[in-house]
Write a protein that holds these residues in place. Structure first.
Motif, PDB file in Angstrom:
ATOM      1  N   LEU A  34       0.850  -1.192   0.000  1.00 47.22           N
ATOM      2  CA  LEU A  34       0.000   0.000   0.000  1.00 47.22           C
ATOM      3  C   LEU A  34       0.885   1.242   0.000  1.00 47.22           C
ATOM      4  N   ALA A  35       0.547   2.215  -0.851  1.00 51.47           N
ATOM      5  CA  ALA A  35       1.224   3.515  -0.748  1.00 51.47           C
ATOM      6  C   ALA A  35       0.228   4.525  -0.190  1.00 51.47           C
ATOM      7  N   LEU A  36       0.647   5.243   0.843  1.00 52.49           N
ATOM      8  CA  LEU A  36      -0.151   6.370   1.342  1.00 52.49           C
ATOM      9  C   LEU A  36       0.312   7.597   0.571  1.00 52.49           C
ATOM     10  N   THR A  37      -0.642   8.236  -0.118  1.00 50.51           N
ATOM     11  CA  THR A  37      -0.293   9.347  -1.023  1.00 50.51           C
ATOM     12  C   THR A  37      -1.232  10.530  -0.770  1.00 50.51           C
ATOM     13  N   ASP A  38      -1.066  11.159   0.376  1.00 46.45           N
ATOM     14  CA  ASP A  38      -1.948  12.291   0.692  1.00 46.45           C
ATOM     15  C   ASP A  38      -1.581  13.514  -0.149  1.00 46.45           C
ATOM     16  N   HIS A  39      -2.579  14.397  -0.321  1.00 47.93           N
ATOM     17  CA  HIS A  39      -2.367  15.607  -1.109  1.00 47.93           C
ATOM     18  C   HIS A  39      -1.356  16.526  -0.425  1.00 47.93           C
ATOM     19  N   ASP A  40      -0.211  16.712  -1.053  1.00 45.45           N
ATOM     20  CA  ASP A  40       0.767  17.732  -0.655  1.00 45.45           C
ATOM     21  C   ASP A  40       1.239  17.618   0.792  1.00 45.45           C
ATOM     22  N   THR A  41       1.251  16.405   1.312  1.00 46.11           N
ATOM     23  CA  THR A  41       1.758  16.221   2.675  1.00 46.11           C
ATOM     24  C   THR A  41       2.226  14.783   2.885  1.00 46.11           C
ATOM     25  N   VAL A  42       3.211  14.645   3.783  1.00 48.58           N
ATOM     26  CA  VAL A  42       3.653  13.307   4.189  1.00 48.58           C
ATOM     27  C   VAL A  42       3.371  13.111   5.686  1.00 48.58           C
ATOM     28  N   ALA A  43       2.500  13.938   6.233  1.00 48.86           N
ATOM     29  CA  ALA A  43       2.272  13.932   7.682  1.00 48.86           C
ATOM     30  C   ALA A  43       1.712  12.607   8.212  1.00 48.86           C
ATOM     31  N   GLY A  44       1.087  11.813   7.336  1.00 49.80           N
ATOM     32  CA  GLY A  44       0.493  10.551   7.816  1.00 49.80           C
ATOM     33  C   GLY A  44       1.425   9.356   7.728  1.00 49.80           C
ATOM     34  N   ILE A  45       2.594   9.547   7.135  1.00 45.86           N
ATOM     35  CA  ILE A  45       3.434   8.381   6.783  1.00 45.86           C
ATOM     36  C   ILE A  45       3.957   7.626   8.017  1.00 45.86           C
ATOM     37  N   GLU A  46       4.445   8.356   9.015  1.00 45.36           N
ATOM     38  CA  GLU A  46       5.032   7.654  10.169  1.00 45.36           C
ATOM     39  C   GLU A  46       4.000   6.757  10.839  1.00 45.36           C
ATOM     40  N   GLU A  47       2.792   7.312  11.051  1.00 45.99           N
ATOM     41  CA  GLU A  47       1.731   6.510  11.671  1.00 45.99           C
ATOM     42  C   GLU A  47       1.392   5.289  10.799  1.00 45.99           C
ATOM     43  N   VAL A  60       4.473   1.798   1.419  1.00 49.39           N
ATOM     44  CA  VAL A  60       5.420   2.579   0.626  1.00 49.39           C
ATOM     45  C   VAL A  60       5.156   4.060   0.899  1.00 49.39           C
ATOM     46  N   PRO A  61       6.178   4.809   1.346  1.00 51.14           N
ATOM     47  CA  PRO A  61       5.949   6.230   1.602  1.00 51.14           C
ATOM     48  C   PRO A  61       5.696   6.979   0.291  1.00 51.14           C
ATOM     49  N   GLY A  62       4.585   7.723   0.263  1.00 55.42           N
ATOM     50  CA  GLY A  62       4.228   8.425  -0.964  1.00 55.42           C
ATOM     51  C   GLY A  62       3.571   9.766  -0.691  1.00 55.42           C
ATOM     52  N   VAL A  63       3.238  10.438  -1.788  1.00 52.78           N
ATOM     53  CA  VAL A  63       2.609  11.760  -1.720  1.00 52.78           C
ATOM     54  C   VAL A  63       1.929  11.994  -3.073  1.00 52.78           C
ATOM     55  N   GLU A  64       0.875  12.779  -3.084  1.00 52.68           N
ATOM     56  CA  GLU A  64       0.255  13.201  -4.353  1.00 52.68           C
ATOM     57  C   GLU A  64       0.401  14.719  -4.422  1.00 52.68           C
ATOM     58  N   ILE A  77       2.035  11.621  -8.468  1.00 52.24           N
ATOM     59  CA  ILE A  77       2.290  10.748  -7.326  1.00 52.24           C
ATOM     60  C   ILE A  77       3.809  10.570  -7.203  1.00 52.24           C
ATOM     61  N   GLY A  78       4.311  10.741  -6.001  1.00 60.60           N
ATOM     62  CA  GLY A  78       5.718  10.430  -5.729  1.00 60.60           C
ATOM     63  C   GLY A  78       5.740   9.190  -4.844  1.00 60.60           C
ATOM     64  N   LEU A  79       6.433   8.154  -5.301  1.00 59.80           N
ATOM     65  CA  LEU A  79       6.497   6.913  -4.509  1.00 59.80           C
ATOM     66  C   LEU A  79       7.913   6.640  -4.048  1.00 59.80           C
ATOM     67  N   ASP A  80       7.998   5.971  -2.905  1.00 60.25           N
ATOM     68  CA  ASP A  80       9.295   5.539  -2.369  1.00 60.25           C
ATOM     69  C   ASP A  80      10.168   6.756  -2.044  1.00 60.25           C
ATOM     70  N   ILE A  81       9.527   7.816  -1.596  1.00 60.92           N
ATOM     71  CA  ILE A  81      10.239   9.059  -1.301  1.00 60.92           C
ATOM     72  C   ILE A  81      10.867   9.030   0.089  1.00 60.92           C
ATOM     73  N   ALA A 182      14.044  13.797  -3.855  1.00 57.04           N
ATOM     74  CA  ALA A 182      13.714  13.111  -2.597  1.00 57.04           C
ATOM     75  C   ALA A 182      13.844  11.596  -2.765  1.00 57.04           C
ATOM     76  N   GLY A 183      14.506  11.169  -3.845  1.00 58.90           N
ATOM     77  CA  GLY A 183      14.803   9.747  -4.038  1.00 58.90           C
ATOM     78  C   GLY A 183      13.643   8.926  -4.565  1.00 58.90           C
ATOM     79  N   GLY A 184      12.555   9.604  -4.942  1.00 56.16           N
ATOM     80  CA  GLY A 184      11.346   8.868  -5.333  1.00 56.16           C
ATOM     81  C   GLY A 184      11.156   8.768  -6.835  1.00 56.16           C
ATOM     82  N   ILE A 185      10.086   8.105  -7.209  1.00 53.06           N
ATOM     83  CA  ILE A 185       9.738   8.030  -8.623  1.00 53.06           C
ATOM     84  C   ILE A 185       8.417   8.779  -8.835  1.00 53.06           C
ATOM     85  N   ALA A 186       8.379   9.528  -9.939  1.00 52.87           N
ATOM     86  CA  ALA A 186       7.213  10.373 -10.228  1.00 52.87           C
ATOM     87  C   ALA A 186       6.279   9.668 -11.207  1.00 52.87           C
ATOM     88  N   ILE A 187       5.003   9.710 -10.862  1.00 53.47           N
ATOM     89  CA  ILE A 187       3.974   9.004 -11.648  1.00 53.47           C
ATOM     90  C   ILE A 187       2.835   9.979 -11.925  1.00 53.47           C
TER      91      ILE A 187
END
Ligand code: AMP
Ligand code: MN
Ligand code: MN
Ligand code: MN
Length: 286
Positions: A34-47, A60-64, A77-81, A182-187
């Motif tokens: 599962l990738a968590l990809t919240d809009h313009d934030t990574v605030a939920g990733i640690e939880e 997978v740490p992500g963002v939209e 979408i940025g994945l694996d950031i 940020a080391g990620g891949i852009a989709i």
């Protein structure tokens, strides 16, 4: 078969489930990655990572990220950031500021339409103060202004409607670079949703590829078989790797369930072919 869902939202943006609840639901739906990809934030990733360790799924740490290409807002979408990247965090902070300014303006526009205090109203619907149009839509539904979220968009929030505020998101090129740094891949997220002509879509994908974009979301929650088939053709033409994601927001829309995605044709290059470096667990690819 490993089940992937690489696009989902939590209460850190406009989802209704907390990151923990989202991960648990993904587990119930037999999602493995599962990738968590919240809009313009990574605030939920640690939880979400903590919950993923408990449930033994790969998070997978992500963002939209909201971007601008020509006159169109494009979601990337940025994945694996690396969610600790200083540059990423600083740009996301700027986007939060932009969202707040925009939300205040949406509030003023809606007031002119006879709906007072919508900014404060929308704020009551967010846990994270990361305001999106979805929060306004939920507030307006509860105010009886429309019977559904999509009804609110249709009458108030979609482009050309009274509560729509044109926003200058950062350029597509800048957002792709940011994800790469940020080391990620852009989709490119949900390519069919921008209502671009076929010609414009091809231009978009060519530009995206030239900027260093890697993938294209060929299947998402609300797209049908024909759209997926067309997206796969685009993936092949532009040599972009395929990704899939439900764009899950809300447990009350079961037709957009986590993990409910079509199987892709064998041999199609995908964003997970090389695994994810920053996922919470490494899977045996079978
Ligand atoms: P924003 O990024 O603030 O412009 O909000 C965009 C979000 O609004 C999208 O991610 C969707 O979750 C939601 N959205 C956009 N258009 C619609 C629609 N027609 N119906 C329901 N939700 C929508
Ligand atoms: Mn959304
Ligand atoms: Mn989107
Ligand atoms: Mn989304």
């Amino acid at each position: 078969m490993i089940k992937y869902d690489l696009h989902a939202h939590s209460t850190a943006s406009d989802g209704l489930l907390t990151p923990t609840e989202l991960v648990s639901r993904a587990k119930e739906q037999h999602v493995d990655v599962l990738a968590l990809t919240d809009h313009d934030t990574v605030a939920g990733i640690e939880e979400a990572k903590t919950a993923a360790l408990t449930h033994n799924i790969c998070l997978v740490p992500g963002v939209e990220i909201s971007s601008q290409w020509q006159k169109t807002g494009i979601h990337v979408i940025g994945l694996d950031i690396n969610t600790q990247s200083v540059e990423l965090l600083s740009q996301l902070q700027d986007l939060q500021t932009l969202r707040t300014t925009r939300a205040q303006e949406i509030g003023r526009r809606l007031a002119k339409e006879g709906i007072p205090d919508a900014y404060q109203g929308a704020l009551r619907y967010t846990k994270a103060e990361n305001l999106t149009r979805t929060h306004f839509a939920r507030f307006l539904v509860d105010q009886g202004k429309a019977s559904s979220i999509s009804g609110v968009f249709k009458h108030y929030l979609a482009q050309g409607k009274p509560g729509y505020v044109k926003t200058e998101w950062p350029a597509l090129e800048k957002v792709v670079q940011l994800i790469k740094h940020a080391g990620g891949i852009a989709i490119i997220a949900h390519p069919a949703r921008y209502k671009l002509t076929a010609n414009k879509t091809r231009q978009l994908l060519q530009d995206f590829k030239n900027h260093g974009g890697v993938g294209i979301e060929v299947a998402h929650g609300d797209c049908n078989r024909d759209t997926t088939a067309a997206n796969i053709k685009l993936a092949e033409k532009f040599e972009l790797q395929a990704s899939v994601g439900s764009d899950f927001h809300d447990p009350d829309t079961p037709w957009l369930e986590l993990g409910r995605l079509p199987r892709l044709p064998a041999g199609l290059p995908t964003v997970w072919d090389n695994g994810f470096q920053r996922g919470t667990s490494k899977l045996q690819i079978t």
